[in-house]
Design a protein around this motif. Structure first.
Motif, PDB file in Angstrom:
ATOM      1  N   MET A 169       0.828  -1.208   0.000  1.00 45.66           N
ATOM      2  CA  MET A 169       0.000   0.000   0.000  1.00 45.66           C
ATOM      3  C   MET A 169       0.865   1.262   0.000  1.00 45.66           C
ATOM      4  O   MET A 169       2.024   1.255   0.409  1.00 45.66           O
ATOM      5  N   GLY A 170       0.230   2.352  -0.436  1.00 50.55           N
ATOM      6  CA  GLY A 170       0.885   3.653  -0.394  1.00 50.55           C
ATOM      7  C   GLY A 170       2.014   3.799  -1.379  1.00 50.55           C
ATOM      8  O   GLY A 170       2.932   4.601  -1.161  1.00 50.55           O
TER       9      GLY A 170
ATOM     10  N   GLN B  49      -8.185  -0.469  -0.149  1.00 46.44           N
ATOM     11  CA  GLN B  49      -8.354   0.256   1.110  1.00 46.44           C
ATOM     12  C   GLN B  49      -9.200  -0.531   2.102  1.00 46.44           C
ATOM     13  O   GLN B  49      -8.929  -0.535   3.311  1.00 46.44           O
TER      14      GLN B  49
ATOM     15  N   THR C 287      -6.990  -3.594   3.391  1.00 41.64           N
ATOM     16  CA  THR C 287      -5.866  -3.300   4.279  1.00 41.64           C
ATOM     17  C   THR C 287      -6.227  -2.378   5.430  1.00 41.64           C
ATOM     18  O   THR C 287      -5.468  -2.301   6.416  1.00 41.64           O
TER      19      THR C 287
ATOM     20  N   GLU D 192      -5.999   0.696   5.157  1.00 45.83           N
ATOM     21  CA  GLU D 192      -5.088   1.822   4.980  1.00 45.83           C
ATOM     22  C   GLU D 192      -5.588   2.735   3.857  1.00 45.83           C
ATOM     23  O   GLU D 192      -6.336   2.302   2.976  1.00 45.83           O
TER      24      GLU D 192
END
Length: 409
Positions: A238-239, A262, A265, A267
């Motif tokens: 992620m990210g 999203q 996770t 997140e």
């Protein structure tokens, strides 16, 4: 699945600038500071009718991203998928009487050849949807078990209402989403769905169509969006820095993929920037497989067009711009290539240190390739108008054009 060979990227003196890029989600330009390893995921082709100029324009744009980052002395972790099983591919294979796997393999091989010719840097991971299925099934099961997905006549759908951030990529209203969903592979009018926009995660096996073991999901094949999510999360996490593709992917593909990730996770966000390339038209209409109004890179190459000229034609338009391919666009690129090659073929020339910084600044500013071309044009004009004595200048210009724009002089 293997990608294609990488062309060498020359090293330039000094260090490049951090990339400022237009982010669809925030609707403005942001500066990315990825750290020592920049992470990028770009959605790949559905392998039929490859590689048309629209494809080439998109992958050229994200190649520039790689080159800007490499010039900052970072490493780049680039992942790209191939949607090697999907309704459009199966429909094309049926229409033309081909085995769908052979069609996918043939078109993917042609895509690799075109990317190599255009000097597009390859991804570190090049993953087919079919080979990703073992990793997709557990994600769909997790979404179902968490109450973020539901069954409808054996198919599994994602509930968009499970993600509080849904809509934050494309910023479209519900009616616009519904229209685009119907146009771009969704089924908003299917009875029984909780929300017309809910996308399919797992399609139960249909007679005469390929299917795979889905464990508790039953035999079937994955939906479009969850494929990219599984690949991106597996290889990038992620990210990551950029989620990229054509502007027609902002909705539903990137919107839905972001929500899947999203919710899975917990997140936010899936990507720091959602970056989208414009569409290419021919004869006044968007170049697309459905319309059949395609200009193929391979056909241009067979006709004797230098791939470097094709690349210059792509670079002459800003990546976010919608534009039209014409004979005049190609002719201008061929003339520019000839001028540039003549200018750098001289044994000496006028200093080029300032040019390196001009090209760096242009590309770091939202990949402003037309401004970078204009900078080189000015150096070429000055080179032709004066007798310089800098024996290193022509080589430095050649390396700059190659390293930052992927054009071999």
């Amino acid at each position: 699945m293997h990608a294609w060979p990488a062309s060498e990227v020359p090293a330039l003196p000094g260090k490049g600038r951090d990339l400022q890029i237009h982010d669809t989600a925030t609707q403005g330009k942001i500066t990315l500071d990825p750290g020592p390893v920049a992470r990028i995921y770009v959605c790949g082709i559905t392998p039929y009718d490859a590689t048309h100029i629209g494809h080439a324009a998109t992958y050229n744009a994200f190649d520039l991203v790689q080159r800007v980052w490499l010039d900052t002395k970072r490493q780049v972790h680039y992942v790209q998928n191939v949607t090697d099983v999907d309704d459009p591919l199966l429909e094309r294979a049926l229409r033309d009487g081909h085995d769908w796997t052979e069609l996918a393999e043939r078109e993917t091989a042609l895509f690799r050849e075109d990317m190599t010719a255009l000097r597009i840097l390859p991804p570190q991971q090049y993953i087919g949807a079919v080979e990703a299925i073992p990793g997709i099934v557990p994600l769909v099961e997790r979404l179902r078990d968490a109450g973020a997905a539901y069954e409808l006549d054996g198919d599994i759908y994602f509930s968009v209402e499970s993600d509080p951030h849904f809509g934050g990529v494309s910023h479209l209203d519900a009616e616009a989403m519904r229209l685009l969903s119907a146009e771009r592979g969704g089924d908003p009018d299917r009875p029984g769905k909780k929300n017309p926009l809910d996308p399919m995660l797992w399609m139960a096996a249909r007679p005469g169509e390929p299917s795979w073991d889905g464990a508790s999901l039953g035999p079937g094949r994955p939906g479009w969006h969850i494929e990219c999510v599984a690949i991106a999360l597996d290889h990038l996490g992620m990210g990551f820095d950029i989620q990229g593709g054509g502007s027609d992917l902002a909705f539903p593909h990137h919107e839905m993929g972001a929500s899947h990730a999203q919710v899975l996770t917990g997140e936010f966000p899936m990507a720091k920037a959602y970056v989208h390339a414009g569409m290419v038209a021919l004869n006044g209409e968007k170049m697309s497989k459905s319309k059949g109004n395609l200009v193929f890179v391979s056909a241009l190459r067979r006709a004797g067009v230098d791939p470097a000229a094709i690349r210059l034609a792509l670079l002459s338009h800003h990546y976010r711009e919608d534009w039209e391919w014409t004979d005049a666009v190609l002719a201008e690129a061929e003339a520019r290539l000839a001028r540039w090659r003549a200018a750098v073929s001289r044994p000496d020339g006028i200093p080029a240190d300032a040019l390196v910084e001009e090209v760096r600044a242009a590309l770091a500013d939202d990949l402003d390739a037309p401004a970078a071309l204009a900078a080189v044009d000015r150096w070429v004009d000055a080179q032709n108008a004066a007798d310089g004595d800098d024996t290193t200048a022509p080589g430095l210009v050649s390396r700059t054009v190659d390293a930052l724009m992927g054009v071999a002089l």
